[in-house]
Design a protein around this motif. Structure first.
Motif, PDB file in Angstrom:
ATOM      1  N   GLN A  20      26.402  11.716  -5.621  1.00  0.00           N
ATOM      2  CA  GLN A  20      27.856  11.710  -5.551  1.00  0.00           C
ATOM      3  C   GLN A  20      28.389  10.339  -5.976  1.00  0.00           C
ATOM      4  OE1 GLN A  20      29.640  14.454  -4.668  1.00  0.00           O
ATOM      5  NE2 GLN A  20      27.760  15.632  -4.318  1.00  0.00           N
ATOM      6  N   ASN A  21      29.258  10.332  -6.995  1.00  0.00           N
ATOM      7  CA  ASN A  21      29.970   9.113  -7.422  1.00  0.00           C
ATOM      8  C   ASN A  21      29.012   7.963  -7.760  1.00  0.00           C
ATOM      9  OD1 ASN A  21      32.433  10.438  -6.914  1.00  0.00           O
ATOM     10  ND2 ASN A  21      32.330   9.866  -4.743  1.00  0.00           N
ATOM     11  N   PHE A  22      28.011   8.278  -8.538  1.00  0.00           N
ATOM     12  CA  PHE A  22      27.015   7.280  -8.946  1.00  0.00           C
ATOM     13  C   PHE A  22      27.107   7.069 -10.455  1.00  0.00           C
ATOM     14  CE2 PHE A  22      22.565   6.601 -10.500  1.00  0.00           C
ATOM     15  CZ  PHE A  22      22.441   5.297 -10.045  1.00  0.00           C
ATOM     16  N   ALA A  23      27.408   5.823 -10.871  1.00  0.00           N
ATOM     17  CA  ALA A  23      27.528   5.480 -12.302  1.00  0.00           C
ATOM     18  C   ALA A  23      28.546   6.428 -12.951  1.00  0.00           C
ATOM     19  CB  ALA A  23      26.177   5.534 -12.971  1.00  0.00           C
ATOM     20  N   LEU A  63      26.503  15.857  -8.512  1.00  0.00           N
ATOM     21  CA  LEU A  63      25.345  16.476  -9.160  1.00  0.00           C
ATOM     22  C   LEU A  63      24.336  16.929  -8.120  1.00  0.00           C
ATOM     23  CD1 LEU A  63      24.325  16.970 -12.061  1.00  0.00           C
ATOM     24  CD2 LEU A  63      23.145  14.783 -11.931  1.00  0.00           C
ATOM     25  N   ASP A  64      23.896  18.166  -8.248  1.00  0.00           N
ATOM     26  CA  ASP A  64      22.821  18.696  -7.407  1.00  0.00           C
ATOM     27  C   ASP A  64      21.718  19.202  -8.323  1.00  0.00           C
ATOM     28  OD1 ASP A  64      23.554  18.581  -4.549  1.00  0.00           O
ATOM     29  OD2 ASP A  64      25.293  19.738  -5.199  1.00  0.00           O
ATOM     30  N   ILE A  65      20.510  18.667  -8.129  1.00  0.00           N
ATOM     31  CA  ILE A  65      19.383  19.082  -8.963  1.00  0.00           C
ATOM     32  C   ILE A  65      18.295  19.671  -8.074  1.00  0.00           C
ATOM     33  CG2 ILE A  65      17.699  18.371 -10.690  1.00  0.00           C
ATOM     34  CD1 ILE A  65      19.427  15.934 -11.272  1.00  0.00           C
ATOM     35  N   ASP A  66      17.900  20.889  -8.394  1.00  0.00           N
ATOM     36  CA  ASP A  66      16.770  21.523  -7.707  1.00  0.00           C
ATOM     37  C   ASP A  66      15.531  21.368  -8.576  1.00  0.00           C
ATOM     38  OD1 ASP A  66      18.244  22.439  -5.468  1.00  0.00           O
ATOM     39  OD2 ASP A  66      19.052  24.089  -6.696  1.00  0.00           O
ATOM     40  N   TRP A  67      14.442  20.892  -7.957  1.00  0.00           N
ATOM     41  CA  TRP A  67      13.218  20.611  -8.698  1.00  0.00           C
ATOM     42  C   TRP A  67      12.148  21.638  -8.363  1.00  0.00           C
ATOM     43  CZ3 TRP A  67      13.828  16.394 -11.893  1.00  0.00           C
ATOM     44  CH2 TRP A  67      14.893  15.546 -11.607  1.00  0.00           C
ATOM     45  N   GLN A  68      11.323  21.955  -9.357  1.00  0.00           N
ATOM     46  CA  GLN A  68      10.253  22.920  -9.181  1.00  0.00           C
ATOM     47  C   GLN A  68       8.894  22.219  -9.150  1.00  0.00           C
ATOM     48  OE1 GLN A  68      10.500  25.934 -12.219  1.00  0.00           O
ATOM     49  NE2 GLN A  68      12.641  26.439 -11.764  1.00  0.00           N
ATOM     50  N   THR A  74      33.702  13.829 -21.722  1.00  0.00           N
ATOM     51  CA  THR A  74      34.740  12.828 -21.484  1.00  0.00           C
ATOM     52  C   THR A  74      36.106  13.409 -21.808  1.00  0.00           C
ATOM     53  OG1 THR A  74      35.533  10.621 -22.059  1.00  0.00           O
ATOM     54  CG2 THR A  74      34.471  11.879 -23.811  1.00  0.00           C
ATOM     55  N   ASP A  75      37.122  12.953 -21.077  1.00  0.00           N
ATOM     56  CA  ASP A  75      38.504  13.375 -21.364  1.00  0.00           C
ATOM     57  C   ASP A  75      39.270  12.260 -22.062  1.00  0.00           C
ATOM     58  OD1 ASP A  75      38.821  11.516 -19.398  1.00  0.00           O
ATOM     59  OD2 ASP A  75      39.757  12.856 -17.927  1.00  0.00           O
ATOM     60  N   GLY A  76      38.536  11.275 -22.531  1.00  0.00           N
ATOM     61  CA  GLY A  76      39.170  10.152 -23.195  1.00  0.00           C
ATOM     62  C   GLY A  76      39.383   8.965 -22.282  1.00  0.00           C
ATOM     63  N   GLU A  77      39.408   9.224 -20.977  1.00  0.00           N
ATOM     64  CA  GLU A  77      39.600   8.145 -20.010  1.00  0.00           C
ATOM     65  C   GLU A  77      38.366   7.965 -19.130  1.00  0.00           C
ATOM     66  OE1 GLU A  77      43.119   8.775 -17.771  1.00  0.00           O
ATOM     67  OE2 GLU A  77      44.466   8.671 -19.504  1.00  0.00           O
ATOM     68  N   LEU A  78      37.850   9.077 -18.633  1.00  0.00           N
ATOM     69  CA  LEU A  78      36.669   9.031 -17.777  1.00  0.00           C
ATOM     70  C   LEU A  78      35.529   9.816 -18.403  1.00  0.00           C
ATOM     71  CD1 LEU A  78      38.256   9.531 -14.233  1.00  0.00           C
ATOM     72  CD2 LEU A  78      37.360   7.411 -15.215  1.00  0.00           C
ATOM     73  N   THR A  79      34.325   9.342 -18.160  1.00  0.00           N
ATOM     74  CA  THR A  79      33.123  10.001 -18.682  1.00  0.00           C
ATOM     75  C   THR A  79      32.317  10.530 -17.510  1.00  0.00           C
ATOM     76  OG1 THR A  79      33.069   8.483 -20.553  1.00  0.00           O
ATOM     77  CG2 THR A  79      31.040   9.689 -20.068  1.00  0.00           C
ATOM     78  N   GLU A  80      31.683  11.677 -17.737  1.00  0.00           N
ATOM     79  CA  GLU A  80      30.905  12.294 -16.659  1.00  0.00           C
ATOM     80  C   GLU A  80      29.610  12.845 -17.217  1.00  0.00           C
ATOM     81  OE1 GLU A  80      31.332  15.979 -13.485  1.00  0.00           O
ATOM     82  OE2 GLU A  80      33.145  15.009 -14.253  1.00  0.00           O
ATOM     83  N   THR A  81      28.527  12.612 -16.482  1.00  0.00           N
ATOM     84  CA  THR A  81      27.213  13.138 -16.846  1.00  0.00           C
ATOM     85  C   THR A  81      26.922  14.399 -16.039  1.00  0.00           C
ATOM     86  OG1 THR A  81      26.242  11.035 -17.514  1.00  0.00           O
ATOM     87  CG2 THR A  81      24.724  12.706 -16.718  1.00  0.00           C
ATOM     88  N   ARG A  82      26.366  15.391 -16.719  1.00  0.00           N
ATOM     89  CA  ARG A  82      25.992  16.642 -16.056  1.00  0.00           C
ATOM     90  C   ARG A  82      24.532  16.970 -16.384  1.00  0.00           C
ATOM     91  NH1 ARG A  82      31.310  20.594 -16.952  1.00  0.00           N
ATOM     92  NH2 ARG A  82      32.751  19.314 -15.672  1.00  0.00           N
ATOM     93  N   VAL A  83      23.880  17.645 -15.461  1.00  0.00           N
ATOM     94  CA  VAL A  83      22.490  18.059 -15.660  1.00  0.00           C
ATOM     95  C   VAL A  83      22.405  19.554 -15.390  1.00  0.00           C
ATOM     96  CG1 VAL A  83      20.103  17.807 -14.907  1.00  0.00           C
ATOM     97  CG2 VAL A  83      21.607  15.810 -14.940  1.00  0.00           C
ATOM     98  N   SER A  84      21.818  20.289 -16.319  1.00  0.00           N
ATOM     99  CA  SER A  84      21.688  21.737 -16.147  1.00  0.00           C
ATOM    100  C   SER A  84      20.272  22.177 -16.509  1.00  0.00           C
ATOM    101  CB  SER A  84      22.701  22.478 -17.033  1.00  0.00           C
ATOM    102  OG  SER A  84      22.524  22.105 -18.400  1.00  0.00           O
ATOM    103  N   GLU A  85      19.811  23.223 -15.838  1.00  0.00           N
ATOM    104  CA  GLU A  85      18.491  23.771 -16.149  1.00  0.00           C
ATOM    105  C   GLU A  85      18.627  24.724 -17.339  1.00  0.00           C
ATOM    106  OE1 GLU A  85      14.774  26.176 -14.042  1.00  0.00           O
ATOM    107  OE2 GLU A  85      16.506  25.543 -12.850  1.00  0.00           O
ATOM    108  N   LEU A  86      17.748  24.557 -18.326  1.00  0.00           N
ATOM    109  CA  LEU A  86      17.842  25.347 -19.555  1.00  0.00           C
ATOM    110  C   LEU A  86      17.165  26.708 -19.399  1.00  0.00           C
ATOM    111  CD1 LEU A  86      17.084  22.602 -22.242  1.00  0.00           C
ATOM    112  CD2 LEU A  86      19.308  23.501 -21.541  1.00  0.00           C
ATOM    113  N   SER A  87      17.840  27.711 -19.916  1.00  0.00           N
ATOM    114  CA  SER A  87      17.231  29.041 -19.991  1.00  0.00           C
ATOM    115  C   SER A  87      16.214  29.045 -21.132  1.00  0.00           C
ATOM    116  CB  SER A  87      18.317  30.091 -20.256  1.00  0.00           C
ATOM    117  OG  SER A  87      18.928  29.824 -21.523  1.00  0.00           O
ATOM    118  N   LYS A  88      15.452  30.129 -21.285  1.00  0.00           N
ATOM    119  CA  LYS A  88      14.459  30.223 -22.361  1.00  0.00           C
ATOM    120  C   LYS A  88      15.122  30.059 -23.719  1.00  0.00           C
ATOM    121  CE  LYS A  88      11.085  33.165 -19.988  1.00  0.00           C
ATOM    122  NZ  LYS A  88      10.360  34.469 -20.022  1.00  0.00           N
ATOM    123  N   GLU A  89      16.265  30.721 -23.910  1.00  0.00           N
ATOM    124  CA  GLU A  89      16.957  30.657 -25.198  1.00  0.00           C
ATOM    125  C   GLU A  89      17.453  29.245 -25.481  1.00  0.00           C
ATOM    126  OE1 GLU A  89      20.918  32.606 -27.386  1.00  0.00           O
ATOM    127  OE2 GLU A  89      20.183  33.426 -25.484  1.00  0.00           O
TER     128      GLU A  89
END
Length: 561
Positions: free
Chosen positions: A8-11, A16-21, A517-532
């Motif tokens: 939460q609110n880091f850099a 962000l919530d990441i589930d690891w396998q 980014t919306d031009g003012e703030l930037t945000e990083t996101r992490v998503s798990e990729l599907s096979k495709e």
């Protein structure tokens, strides 16, 4: 293993919530998207130092939490139990770090606030992170020694050698201190010995000065005492013309006779009778005292001399005469202590020899184990170098003794009696040389990775993280690196931040890092990729932004392999 990471609110991460396998997870993404942000957040949960600029702009604090499954981690369970930090669900361990915008930090384990050092301690039992600059460390002698000892599993031997090393240095420091102060101690000993001898000869006993002072005063005033006592006796009883006792006795008899007529005088008669008895006793005591008094110049001379000497000694040592006996006792204790220092020097010299022998015995056992393990590790790293596109690569661990025989200087340190040096040969006919002399940055990176994989396989940690350790590697070498990491994930959870498609495709799980980014703030996101989407991402890594059917086919082929 790592189950979940909440940021939460880091850099540039808002939430962000990441589930690891289990198995191998690869993390890819565009350049500058922040692929290593999750690793950085995890590092803070494990006790890394925090700075003020890690909190997201316009936010008061960053909140980071990592959840681990510790069902099979006996060491972590034991550590939590020892520090009374076991959670309600004893199969999980949650590490949390809250960092304010001003840089203040709070640390938690399973909901309990703890010192930061405890995050570091438990973190070492949960995760091992290998960074992209680790290859720069392996050229250092201390790191090379540590890597070999990790491979050989030497904690017990190292602990024993360290114990004797510390004991030897402690004894040696004590000896140096005693020897440096020996001259001063000898001068002090001479002075104290003189003072003790002087006081021994005088031999003043406890409470003697009080008696001595009383005797001195009595003898020095003997004539006055005699004269005053005699005149007092004359007044009390011995003057035939008039004395107090006779007058009081006559008065008492007169009052007693008339008290028989008037009972009101009974109390007066009683007082006079009692007074007469007391004066009579006083007269007897005073007579006895007078008879004991005598003018004895010889006794007076002895007492006067001893009393005067006591005063002189007290003045000399700047204390009251009553404290001379205590001072005498303290001086004798100091003298015994100084004499004890000389005895201690001899004892330390004997203990140093014994400790040194124990040290070298333990160091010899450690050296033998290192030599044996060095042969095994050298063969394994040589083989890995050849697999990592260095077909003629040879790796050798040289071990020499650091004992400087005959130099008069003891070389005793906590790491044992060995100088360890990693040597390599990259090309045919090339002499084995120190790594930093013959290996390029890319070659060092590959050698480092080979070591990390081998050591990770030897010293199992529940979770291993590789943060872009494959920099400078490509082609068939990259494919071999991916294969090795995937093999490693059979025994432990592997998380790998990578830019190589040959490595990314080996993951059982692939996460994609993106930046919006919306031009003012930037945000990083992490998503798990599907096979495709994995096929598309591998294709992007292969061909860049212009993905073709050919690159998609190559991506499918890599993933199928």
């Amino acid at each position: 293993m790592l189950l979940q990471l909440n940021i939460q609110n880091f850099a540039i991460v808002r939430s962000l919530d990441i589930d690891w396998q289990a198995g191998m997870t690869t993390i890819t993404g565009e350049t500058g998207a922040g692929k290593s942000i999750a690793i950085g957040a995890l590092g803070l949960c494990l006790g890394d130092r925090a700075t003020t600029n890690i909190v997201r702009p316009n936010c008061k604090k960053a909140d980071l939490a990592a959840t681990f499954d510790i069902k099979k981690n006996k060491m972590a369970k034991a550590w939590l139990k020892l520090h009374e930090l076991v959670s309600e669900h004893d199969s999980e361990c949650i590490l949390r770090r809250v960092i304010s915008a001003e840089g203040r930090s709070r640390s938690y384990i399973n909901g309990s606030q703890v010192p930061l050092v405890q995050l570091k301690e438990i973190g070492q039992l949960l995760i091992n992170i290998h960074g992209q600059h680790d290859h720069q460390l392996i050229v250092k002698a201390s790191q090379q020694c540590r890597l070999l000892d990790n491979y050989a599993n030497h904690p017990t031997l190292l602990s024993e050698v360290k114990h004797y090393s510390q004991q030897w240095h402690k004894l040696n420091k004590e000896l140096e201190t005693l020897q440096q102060s020996k001259q001063q101690r000898e001068a002090e000993q001479q002075l104290i010995q003189y003072q003790v001898t002087e006081l021994d000869e005088f031999s003043l006993q406890p409470d003697e000065f009080t008696t001595l002072e009383q005797d001195y005063k009595r003898h020095s005033n003997a004539q006055d005492l005699l004269d005053t006592t005699l005149s007092s006796l004359q007044l009390l009883s011995e003057n035939d013309n008039f004395n107090i006792l006779d007058a009081l006795r006559e008065c008492s008899e007169n009052i007693n006779s008339i008290a028989r007529v008037d009972k009101q005088l009974n109390d007066v008669a009683t007082i006079l009778s009692n007074t007469l008895i007391q004066l009579d006793e006083a007269n007897n005591d005073l007579t006895h005292y007078y008879q004991q008094l005598e003018l004895d110049p010889q006794s007076y001379a002895i007492i006067e001399e001893r009393y005067s000497t006591a005063l002189q000694l007290a003045k000399k040592h700047q204390l009251s005469p009553e404290n001379l006996v205590t001072f005498h006792s303290e001086l004798k204790q100091q003298l015994a202590s100084i004499s004890g220092d000389e005895t201690r020097i001899n004892t330390i010299i004997e203990e140093l020899e014994q400790t040194k022998q124990h040290y070298y015995d333990s160091a010899e056992v450690l050296s033998s184990s290192r030599i044996k393990s060095a042969k095994s590790l050298s063969k394994r790293i040589s083989k890995s170098m050849q697999e990592l596109n260095m077909p003629h690569g040879q790796f050798y661990i040289a071990i020499e003794s650091n004992k400087q025989a005959g130099s008069g200087k003891e070389v005793i340190n906590s790491n044992g009696a060995d100088i360890i040096s990693f040597k390599v040969s990259i090309n045919p006919g090339q002499v084995l040389e120190a790594m930093h002399k013959v290996a390029s940055g890319g070659e060092l990176s590959r050698i480092s990775l080979a070591m990390q994989v081998i050591l990770a396989d030897k010293v199992i940690t529940p979770t291993l993280i590789f943060d872009e350790v494959d920099v400078g590697i490509s082609g068939p070498t990259a494919a071999m690196v991916g294969k090795k990491l995937q093999q490693l994930s059979k025994n432990t959870q592997v998380i790998c931040v990578t830019h190589l498609p040959q490595v990314a495709c080996k993951g059982h799980q692939q996460l994609f890092v993106s930046k919006i980014t919306d031009g003012e703030l930037t945000e990083t996101r992490v998503s798990e990729l599907s096979k495709e989407n994995r096929v598309k991402e591998i294709a992007r890594l292969l061909a860049g932004d212009k993905i073709s059917q050919h690159s998609l086919a190559n991506a499918q082929e890599l993933l199928a392999g």
